[in-house]
Structures are given as structure tokens and as C-alpha cells.
Design an enzyme around this catalytic site. Structure first.
Site, short mmCIF file in Angstrom:
data_model
loop_
_atom_site.label_atom_id
_atom_site.label_comp_id
_atom_site.label_asym_id
_atom_site.label_seq_id
_atom_site.Cartn_x
_atom_site.Cartn_y
_atom_site.Cartn_z
N THR A 142 0.82 -1.28 -0.08
CA THR A 142 -0.02 -0.03 0.14
C THR A 142 0.94 1.15 -0.05
O THR A 142 1.69 1.27 0.47
CB THR A 142 -0.72 0.30 1.33
OG1 THR A 142 -1.57 1.26 1.33
CG2 THR A 142 -0.25 0.05 2.68
N TYR B 194 -1.72 0.43 10.29
CA TYR B 194 -1.92 -0.38 8.77
C TYR B 194 -0.71 -0.12 8.16
O TYR B 194 -0.34 -1.17 7.45
CB TYR B 194 -3.23 0.36 8.14
CG TYR B 194 -3.20 -0.18 6.91
CD1 TYR B 194 -3.65 -1.28 6.41
CD2 TYR B 194 -3.15 0.84 5.74
CE1 TYR B 194 -3.60 -2.05 5.11
CE2 TYR B 194 -3.47 0.44 4.39
CZ TYR B 194 -3.55 -0.90 4.13
OH TYR B 194 -3.96 -1.27 2.80
#
Length: 334
Positions: free
Chosen positions: A121, A145
Site C-alpha cells: 500500500t 496499517y
């Protein structure tokens, strides 16, 4: 007669994973899916694809699956993806995204799976110092995250140096849209992706769309993001697999985006145009850690693979997302 290897897709009953399954099938690969169905849906897996309900941390189950299906590559999508939740519950993210992935990688090494494609990501960059963001931009995640994904990138680097495995980590920007043929799409309740939220609002599933911040250093004051169609992203995974197989000594860490961005208001205007209606917008304050703009420099992936995005038009992305949202209503109402 199938002449292409079989790929294990973890999280293949989820949003991006289910699109990867379709892309692999369309390209002639064998596929097997493992998913614990915490956020995925069994109906998202095609009926002719073997499906194992289980957890990637269950090493006996995973290793048996790898052996039984003679798996030669893993595409790893299973994990938790909601940034605010990661801040509130960091241990969940380090468990689901880092610790369990470590177990999955160990299973791959134990069985001798030579290729690993990882769903990473742009959140690994945190608030980047430059835009567009290059692969060499310093990675300084600002939430668990992003950090949990960065930890996996480091694990893969170390494992690839020590074992007969090569890997590709694709750093996604903002994934949106749905399969153009209506075979799958984003189905998770309570999704936070802007285009998903906006089409839900257009269909009366939400009362409004919140606009978080109108004072960014952008042309209209709202945040600018690089939105990539999920089917183009899935196609990039297939090309990454072929790249790994062609060059077994090569690893890749690549951005996956279009290299251009749209603001929140531009996205909402596009949804209004496609639906011929006006979504209610509620202007709210900024969320902590939101950068003004997050756009990929995608020259590296374009140079490495013959990737030719097919659905880069914002109207296409919105149209496909809307069509899926309507179909999802029929599926859920059945």
C-alpha cells in the site's frame, strides 16, 4: 490442458482478491482460494475454483493446500485494511497483517513455493515528502496499517535473500470500481473508500457523503488521490507473476496507480453526472494524517511490465462501481 501453474490467492473471497481470481482465470492460470470469510463472501469465488475456508496462519491447512494443488505462486490479499481501526486497535493489525503473513511465508518456504506477490500500500509512505510519490520516497508510515504492510515488505526482502523465492510487492494507491462484466465488486459493509461510499449514497444506502477537509493545498481545497480501477490492478498482479516467473532472481517493489489524481469534489461531481442526481455533501474537518495529495509515480511499473490500464477514466470507474452496487443490492436481497 492447462499449461500454466496454479496460484493460491489468499483473501480471494474479498474485494481485490476476487478480482485477481478472475484475472488469473481469464489468463489461463489454475487458481485455489483460501479465505476465512471474516470480511469476504463465499459467493464471490467462482464455482469452478477450489475454495478452502480457513486462516493463513493455519500452517498445516495452508501447506496441505499448497501441496494438494501443486501451487507455484501465492498472491496474498488477506488482511485488515481500515486505517482508523488500525489506530484504535493496532494489535489486531500487527496480528492479522504481520504475524499471520509471517506464518504464510513460512508455509511457502516449507513447501518450496517459488513466487510471492504481496498486496502492499501507498500507506507505507505516510505523508510523503514529494508528489508524485516514487518507489524511492522514504517510507514513514503514520498508522499501524501502513507499518504492518511495511513490515511484510521487509520480511519478504529477507526471506528472498535466504531462500529460493522471489517476490513482488505492489504498493496500491486508491483502489475503486468493480469488474466491468459484473462478476464481482466491493461488497464489504461499512466500507470507507470514497467512490464506494458515494455510490452507496446515490442509491440511498447512505444519507450523505462526508468531505473531510476543504482547506488542503489543492485547486479546490479537497484532498487529491490517485484512483486505480480494481480490474487494472488485478491485471498488474498477473503481469507481476509473469515477471517473477521470467526472472526468478529478480524482486520488485512497485507503485500501482495511474500517475494522476482527482479531488474529493471531482469524484463526487463524477458520481453526480453518472447518476444524474446530486449527492448530499457534508463538509467536515480534516482527519489526522491526511496529505494534500497522494499520487503515484508509476513509471517503474510501466517500464518493468507491459501494463496498459484499460479503465483509467474516472467515469468508467464510477459507472462500474455503481453497476456493482445495484447488483449487490439484488444479491443481498435474494
Amino acid at each position: 490442458m492447462q499449461d500454466k501453474p496454479t496460484v493460491l490467492v489468499t483473501g480471494g473471497a474479498g474485494y481485490i482478491g476476487s478480482h485477481a481470481v478472475l484475472a488469473l482465470k481469464d489468463a489461463g492460470y489454475g487458481v485455489v482460494v483460501i479465505d476465512n470469510l471474516v470480511t469476504g463472501f463465499a459467493w464471490a469465488v467462482p464455482q469452478d475454483v477450489p475454495f478452502v475456508q480457513g486462516d493463513i496462519a493455519d500452517q498445516p491447512l495452508v501447506q496441505a493446500t499448497l501441496r494438494d494443488h501443486d501451487v507455484k505462486a501465492i498472491m496474498h490479499f488477506a488482511g485488515s485494511v481500515v486505517v482508523p481501526e488500525s489506530v484504535e486497535n493496532p494489535l489486531k493489525y500487527y496480528h492479522n497483517n504481520s504475524a499471520k503473513t509471517r506464518d504464510l511465508i513460512e508455509s511457502a518456504v516449507a513447501v518450496g513455493v517459488p513466487h510471492f506477490i504481496f498486496s502492499s500500500t501507498a500507506a507505507t509512505y505516510g505523508i510523503p515528502e514529494e508528489s508524485p510519490v516514487r518507489e524511492t520516497t522514504p517510507q514513514r508510515p503514520i498508522n499501524p496499517y501502513g507499518m504492518s504492510k511495511l513490515m511484510t515488505e521487509h520480511m519478504l526482502r529477507d526471506v528472498a535473500a535466504a531462500h529460493a523465492m522471489n517476490f513482488c510487492a505492489l504498493r496500491y494507491f486508491n483502489v475503486a470500481g468493480a469488474d466491468p462484466e459484473g462478476r464481482t465488486g466491493q461488497s464489504t459493509a461499512g466500507a470507507t473508500h470514497l467512490i464506494k461510499v458515494a455510490v452507496e449514497a446515490a442509491l440511498g444506502k447512505r444519507s450523505h457523503v462526508s468531505v473531510f477537509g476543504t482547506d488542503f493545498d489543492t485547486p479546490d481545497g479537497t484532498g487529491v488521490r490517485d484512483y486505480i480501477h480494481v480490474s487494472d490492478l488485478a491485471a498488474a498482479h498477473v503481469l507481476a507473476l509473469e515477471g517473477l516467473m521470467a526472472k526468478p532472481d529478480q524482486n520488485y517493489l512497485l507503485n500501482c496507480g495511474y500517475g494522476r489524481g482527482f479531488s474529493v469534489l471531482e469524484v463526487l461531481d463524477a458520481v453526480d453526472r453518472v447518476t444524474n442526481m446530486t449527492i448530499e455533501r457534508k463538509l467536515e474537518g480534516r482527519r489526522a494524517g491526511d496529505p494534500d495529495a497522494l499520487i503515484s509515480d508509476n513509471r517503474a511499473i510501466m517500464a518493468e511490465f507491459p501494463w496498459e490500464p484499460r479503465y483509467a477514466d474516472l467515469t468508467q470507474i464510477v459507472t462500474h462501481a455503481l453497476a456493482w452496487e445495484r447488483k449487490l443490492g439484488d444479491i443481498q436481497g435474494a
